[in-house]
Design an enzyme around this catalytic site. Sequence first.
Site, PDB file in Angstrom:
ATOM      1  N   LYS A   1     108.426  17.891  15.741  1.00  0.00           N
ATOM      2  CA  LYS A   1     108.761  19.656  16.190  1.00  0.00           C
ATOM      3  C   LYS A   1     109.693  19.565  17.746  1.00  0.00           C
ATOM      4  O   LYS A   1     110.846  20.365  17.721  1.00  0.00           O
ATOM      5  CB  LYS A   1     106.801  19.788  17.333  1.00  0.00           C
ATOM      6  CG  LYS A   1     106.231  19.878  16.152  1.00  0.00           C
ATOM      7  CD  LYS A   1     105.014  20.205  17.815  1.00  0.00           C
ATOM      8  CE  LYS A   1     103.462  20.427  16.670  1.00  0.00           C
ATOM      9  NZ  LYS A   1     102.642  21.596  18.046  1.00  0.00           N
TER      10      LYS A   1
ATOM     11  N   ASP B   1     104.792  21.087   5.093  1.00  0.00           N
ATOM     12  CA  ASP B   1     105.697  21.745   4.226  1.00  0.00           C
ATOM     13  C   ASP B   1     105.880  21.654   2.308  1.00  0.00           C
ATOM     14  O   ASP B   1     106.328  22.213   1.910  1.00  0.00           O
ATOM     15  CB  ASP B   1     107.400  21.247   4.744  1.00  0.00           C
ATOM     16  CG  ASP B   1     107.417  21.632   6.231  1.00  0.00           C
ATOM     17  OD1 ASP B   1     107.220  23.067   6.885  1.00  0.00           O
ATOM     18  OD2 ASP B   1     108.186  21.241   6.953  1.00  0.00           O
TER      19      ASP B   1
ATOM     20  N   THR C   1     105.231  16.978  23.816  1.00  0.00           N
ATOM     21  CA  THR C   1     104.059  16.641  22.230  1.00  0.00           C
ATOM     22  C   THR C   1     104.301  14.993  22.101  1.00  0.00           C
ATOM     23  O   THR C   1     104.911  14.501  22.424  1.00  0.00           O
ATOM     24  CB  THR C   1     105.660  17.821  21.116  1.00  0.00           C
ATOM     25  OG1 THR C   1     104.591  17.068  19.792  1.00  0.00           O
ATOM     26  CG2 THR C   1     106.707  16.615  21.132  1.00  0.00           C
TER      27      THR C   1
ATOM     28  N   ASP D   1     102.114  24.650  20.084  1.00  0.00           N
ATOM     29  CA  ASP D   1     100.883  24.888  19.031  1.00  0.00           C
ATOM     30  C   ASP D   1     101.206  25.730  17.783  1.00  0.00           C
ATOM     31  O   ASP D   1     101.383  26.604  17.501  1.00  0.00           O
ATOM     32  CB  ASP D   1      99.286  25.778  19.948  1.00  0.00           C
ATOM     33  CG  ASP D   1      98.822  24.489  19.214  1.00  0.00           C
ATOM     34  OD1 ASP D   1      98.016  23.332  18.772  1.00  0.00           O
ATOM     35  OD2 ASP D   1      96.984  25.211  19.013  1.00  0.00           O
TER      36      ASP D   1
END
Length: 193
Positions: A14, A152, A9, A71
């Site tokens: 993440k 978020d 990534t 993903d």
Amino acid sequence: MIKQLVMATNNANKLREAREILAPLGIEVLSQREAGANCDPEENGATFAENALIKAKAVYEAVGLPTIADDSGLCVDAMDGRPGVYSARYAPEGQHCAKLLEEMKDVPEDKRGAAFRCTIAYIDENGYDTMSGDCKGAIGYEQRGTNGFGYDPVFMVGDRTMAELTADEKNKISHRGAALRELYSFLKERYGD
Ligand code: ITT
């Protein structure tokens, strides 16, 4: 059991969340850079699983160590599941939440349902597999909170946004947490404790 994984990534958030979730399970997560890879393949798959595999394979081919890729994205009911696999490309950097609130401004309360979805691809010398997780919620009316990342601040779980949860609270209910716990079960099955 596998003790170390590489995560394919370029998203530091993440990576942080995967570390928070997998470290207590005894698995260290190396960034692709730490493992010596510098990959950013074109994500031209039609599904989360296809794109996760594209990313995982690119890094696995470069480093030859057990590799995961994530993903993920936001699927909004009132938008027929968009932005979905296009979540990262939905708006210019930093404008995703504002654009989504604008697109949702006339949608009534009872039609604001949405879900975060995450597919993790895992690959090692014995082959590859994918695992998925979901987190259901709703789109709010304003941005709230400073934790987390991406969508978020507009994703409501109960009466708080995901960005108002602590990292631990988010990881317990998140799509990523669910998919990574699936991964852990899969690895236990394949390699034992
Ligand atoms: P890599 O492909 O390098 O892993 P990326 O950020 O491009 O990083 P994706 O292609 O999977 O990742 O796009 C994910 C999109 O969904 C991106 O816009 C994120 O902000 C959003 N997203 C994914 N998980 C999220 C979460 O837990 N909270 C908020 N937004 C999230």
